[in-house]
Design a protein around this motif. Structure first.
Motif, PDB file in Angstrom:
ATOM      1  N   PRO A  42      48.849  45.387  36.685  1.00 40.00           N
ATOM      2  CA  PRO A  42      48.702  44.234  37.583  1.00 40.00           C
ATOM      3  C   PRO A  42      48.278  44.707  38.968  1.00 40.00           C
ATOM      4  CG  PRO A  42      51.017  44.826  37.382  1.00 40.00           C
ATOM      5  CD  PRO A  42      50.254  45.754  36.459  1.00 40.00           C
ATOM      6  N   ALA A  43      47.475  43.906  39.640  1.00 41.85           N
ATOM      7  CA  ALA A  43      47.033  44.248  40.999  1.00 41.85           C
ATOM      8  C   ALA A  43      46.715  42.956  41.747  1.00 41.85           C
ATOM      9  CB  ALA A  43      45.805  45.150  40.950  1.00 41.85           C
ATOM     10  N   ASP A  44      47.012  42.944  43.033  1.00 42.24           N
ATOM     11  CA  ASP A  44      46.725  41.804  43.892  1.00 42.24           C
ATOM     12  C   ASP A  44      45.253  41.849  44.292  1.00 42.24           C
ATOM     13  OD1 ASP A  44      46.507  39.935  45.964  1.00 42.24           O
ATOM     14  OD2 ASP A  44      48.517  40.351  46.738  1.00 42.24           O
ATOM     15  N   ALA A  45      44.508  40.782  44.045  1.00 51.94           N
ATOM     16  CA  ALA A  45      43.076  40.745  44.358  1.00 51.94           C
ATOM     17  C   ALA A  45      42.799  40.989  45.835  1.00 51.94           C
ATOM     18  CB  ALA A  45      42.478  39.399  43.935  1.00 51.94           C
ATOM     19  N   ARG A  46      43.759  40.695  46.715  1.00 52.14           N
ATOM     20  CA  ARG A  46      43.543  40.858  48.153  1.00 52.14           C
ATOM     21  C   ARG A  46      43.472  42.326  48.563  1.00 52.14           C
ATOM     22  NH1 ARG A  46      48.444  37.524  50.453  1.00 52.14           N
ATOM     23  NH2 ARG A  46      49.422  38.783  48.818  1.00 52.14           N
ATOM     24  N   TRP A  47      43.826  43.234  47.666  1.00 55.74           N
ATOM     25  CA  TRP A  47      43.751  44.650  47.992  1.00 55.74           C
ATOM     26  C   TRP A  47      42.316  45.153  48.067  1.00 55.74           C
ATOM     27  CZ3 TRP A  47      47.798  46.720  43.923  1.00 55.74           C
ATOM     28  CH2 TRP A  47      49.082  46.304  44.307  1.00 55.74           C
ATOM     29  N   PHE A  48      41.362  44.415  47.529  1.00 53.72           N
ATOM     30  CA  PHE A  48      40.034  44.957  47.289  1.00 53.72           C
ATOM     31  C   PHE A  48      38.965  44.206  48.068  1.00 53.72           C
ATOM     32  CE2 PHE A  48      42.568  45.181  43.319  1.00 53.72           C
ATOM     33  CZ  PHE A  48      42.837  46.541  43.348  1.00 53.72           C
ATOM     34  N   ALA A  49      37.899  44.952  48.444  1.00 51.56           N
ATOM     35  CA  ALA A  49      36.786  44.344  49.161  1.00 51.56           C
ATOM     36  C   ALA A  49      36.023  43.368  48.268  1.00 51.56           C
ATOM     37  CB  ALA A  49      35.840  45.439  49.668  1.00 51.56           C
ATOM     38  N   ARG A  50      35.885  43.701  47.004  1.00 52.32           N
ATOM     39  CA  ARG A  50      35.279  42.807  46.019  1.00 52.32           C
ATOM     40  C   ARG A  50      36.106  42.878  44.750  1.00 52.32           C
ATOM     41  NH1 ARG A  50      30.718  45.485  47.942  1.00 52.32           N
ATOM     42  NH2 ARG A  50      30.391  46.631  46.013  1.00 52.32           N
ATOM     43  N   ARG A  51      35.990  41.871  43.927  1.00 48.26           N
ATOM     44  CA  ARG A  51      36.847  41.798  42.744  1.00 48.26           C
ATOM     45  C   ARG A  51      36.482  42.901  41.753  1.00 48.26           C
ATOM     46  NH1 ARG A  51      39.126  36.475  40.012  1.00 48.26           N
ATOM     47  NH2 ARG A  51      40.310  37.398  38.302  1.00 48.26           N
ATOM     48  N   PRO A  52      37.439  43.756  41.393  1.00 47.36           N
ATOM     49  CA  PRO A  52      37.150  44.832  40.438  1.00 47.36           C
ATOM     50  C   PRO A  52      37.242  44.332  39.004  1.00 47.36           C
ATOM     51  CG  PRO A  52      39.413  45.002  41.203  1.00 47.36           C
ATOM     52  CD  PRO A  52      38.801  43.835  41.939  1.00 47.36           C
ATOM     53  N   ASP A  53      36.635  45.111  38.108  1.00 46.09           N
ATOM     54  CA  ASP A  53      36.686  44.793  36.679  1.00 46.09           C
ATOM     55  C   ASP A  53      37.586  45.747  35.903  1.00 46.09           C
ATOM     56  OD1 ASP A  53      34.670  42.586  36.487  1.00 46.09           O
ATOM     57  OD2 ASP A  53      33.375  44.133  37.333  1.00 46.09           O
ATOM     58  N   TYR A  54      37.793  46.958  36.450  1.00 47.68           N
ATOM     59  CA  TYR A  54      38.641  47.917  35.746  1.00 47.68           C
ATOM     60  C   TYR A  54      39.096  48.998  36.711  1.00 47.68           C
ATOM     61  CZ  TYR A  54      34.292  50.726  35.397  1.00 47.68           C
ATOM     62  OH  TYR A  54      33.150  51.436  35.668  1.00 47.68           O
ATOM     63  N   LEU A  55      40.081  49.774  36.259  1.00 45.51           N
ATOM     64  CA  LEU A  55      40.555  50.946  36.991  1.00 45.51           C
ATOM     65  C   LEU A  55      40.106  52.193  36.241  1.00 45.51           C
ATOM     66  CD1 LEU A  55      44.254  49.824  37.641  1.00 45.51           C
ATOM     67  CD2 LEU A  55      42.349  49.694  39.258  1.00 45.51           C
ATOM     68  N   LEU A  56      39.745  53.222  36.998  1.00 47.01           N
ATOM     69  CA  LEU A  56      39.326  54.486  36.401  1.00 47.01           C
ATOM     70  C   LEU A  56      40.182  55.598  36.978  1.00 47.01           C
ATOM     71  CD1 LEU A  56      37.151  55.882  34.575  1.00 47.01           C
ATOM     72  CD2 LEU A  56      35.860  56.284  36.686  1.00 47.01           C
ATOM     73  N   ALA A 109      38.764  51.666  22.979  1.00 39.40           N
ATOM     74  CA  ALA A 109      39.372  52.971  22.703  1.00 39.40           C
ATOM     75  C   ALA A 109      39.662  53.750  23.976  1.00 39.40           C
ATOM     76  CB  ALA A 109      38.456  53.777  21.792  1.00 39.40           C
ATOM     77  N   HIS A 110      39.014  53.404  25.090  1.00 32.94           N
ATOM     78  CA  HIS A 110      39.205  54.133  26.344  1.00 32.94           C
ATOM     79  C   HIS A 110      40.332  53.549  27.193  1.00 32.94           C
ATOM     80  CE1 HIS A 110      34.601  55.007  26.010  1.00 32.94           C
ATOM     81  NE2 HIS A 110      35.314  55.742  25.170  1.00 32.94           N
ATOM     82  N   VAL A 111      40.835  52.354  26.835  1.00 30.06           N
ATOM     83  CA  VAL A 111      41.825  51.669  27.660  1.00 30.06           C
ATOM     84  C   VAL A 111      43.209  52.266  27.396  1.00 30.06           C
ATOM     85  CG1 VAL A 111      42.923  49.468  28.195  1.00 30.06           C
ATOM     86  CG2 VAL A 111      40.462  49.559  27.720  1.00 30.06           C
ATOM     87  N   GLU A 112      43.777  52.892  28.438  1.00 29.95           N
ATOM     88  CA  GLU A 112      45.104  53.499  28.313  1.00 29.95           C
ATOM     89  C   GLU A 112      46.227  52.485  28.526  1.00 29.95           C
ATOM     90  OE1 GLU A 112      45.435  56.696  31.063  1.00 29.95           O
ATOM     91  OE2 GLU A 112      44.078  58.023  29.964  1.00 29.95           O
ATOM     92  N   ALA A 113      46.004  51.539  29.406  1.00 30.91           N
ATOM     93  CA  ALA A 113      47.039  50.566  29.764  1.00 30.91           C
ATOM     94  C   ALA A 113      46.378  49.468  30.572  1.00 30.91           C
ATOM     95  CB  ALA A 113      48.154  51.234  30.574  1.00 30.91           C
TER      96      ALA A 113
END
Length: 228
Positions: free
Chosen positions: A126-140, A119-123
């Motif tokens: 897509p995101a490139d994994a190389r953007w992040f220091a560690r693999r994320p699970d969601y966006l807030l 119910a909290h998921v708005e959308a």
């Protein structure tokens, strides 16, 4: 590599080790007393030309430190040096090519319900994994300006790795009672303090008996221009 470029590189690598995310240009400028983020950008471009960092589009923290530069105090390595130390291992999802993630965007979180409830998921973005220091699970989605001086603005999308424990100094998504908040986790004696990055916003002291839990650690930031 000039001594100042080495200092900037060490600062970036230390920021990744200590906080899990690269610094923003503004944070680099503040740390070195540059008059504007443009000076930080010039140093980053020079480091990119020398193969020390990779600059990734689409993220305010889109800086990836390459190879042995991740080691604290590592010596400068000239381009083309066949005796240079081997590159540090890549994260398990990073094979040097784009790896597309599909991250759920979490909007407002209803009191007492799991943060990843459908119910909290708005959308889904897509995101490139190389953007992040560690693999994320969601966006807030960030609401408000309590972390303004950490380069986190109202409307930004934080990439969050879902974990239940964090180290002091990390920026976390925390649940306190029925509220979910983004703050820097700090020790306050035997207790925890949720530290804002805005002098106009009070820190939150977590007291014994408070309903407190870590929901995740921030591992990146996206500033969606033209997505919505």
């Amino acid at each position: 590599m000039t001594p100042r470029q080495r200092e900037v590189l060490d600062f970036i690598a230390g920021h990744v080790r200590d906080r899990g995310v690269p610094p923003t240009r503004a944070e680099i400028a503040h740390a070195f007393g540059f008059r504007s983020p443009n000076a930080a950008e010039a140093h980053l471009r020079a480091l990119a030309r020398k193969g020390a960092v990779q600059l990734l589009d689409g993220s305010a923290r889109g800086i990836r430190v390459l190879g042995a530069a991740l080691a604290p105090g590592a010596p400068a390595i000239p381009n083309g040096n066949a005796d240079a130390p081997a590159a540090a291992p890549a994260p398990p999802w990073d094979n040097g090519e784009a790896t597309l993630l599909h991250l759920p965007l979490i909007g407002r979180v209803a009191a007492g319900s799991p943060i990843l409830a459908q119910a909290h998921v708005e959308a889904t973005y897509p995101a490139d994994a190389r953007w992040f220091a560690r693999r994320p699970d969601y966006l807030l989605r960030v609401r408000g300006w309590s972390m303004r001086d950490a380069g986190i603005h109202d409307g930004d999308l934080l990439a969050v790795q879902a974990v239940r424990e964090a180290r002091p100094g990390q920026t976390v998504v925390a649940r306190l009672g029925d509220e979910v908040t983004v703050k820097r986790l700090q020790r306050e004696g035997a207790h925890w303090r949720l530290q804002a990055a805005n002098p106009e916003v009070a820190d939150i002291l977590v007291r014994p008996g408070d309903a407190f839990a870590i929901e995740g650690v921030v591992v990146g930031l996206l500033r969606p221009q033209g997505w919505d």
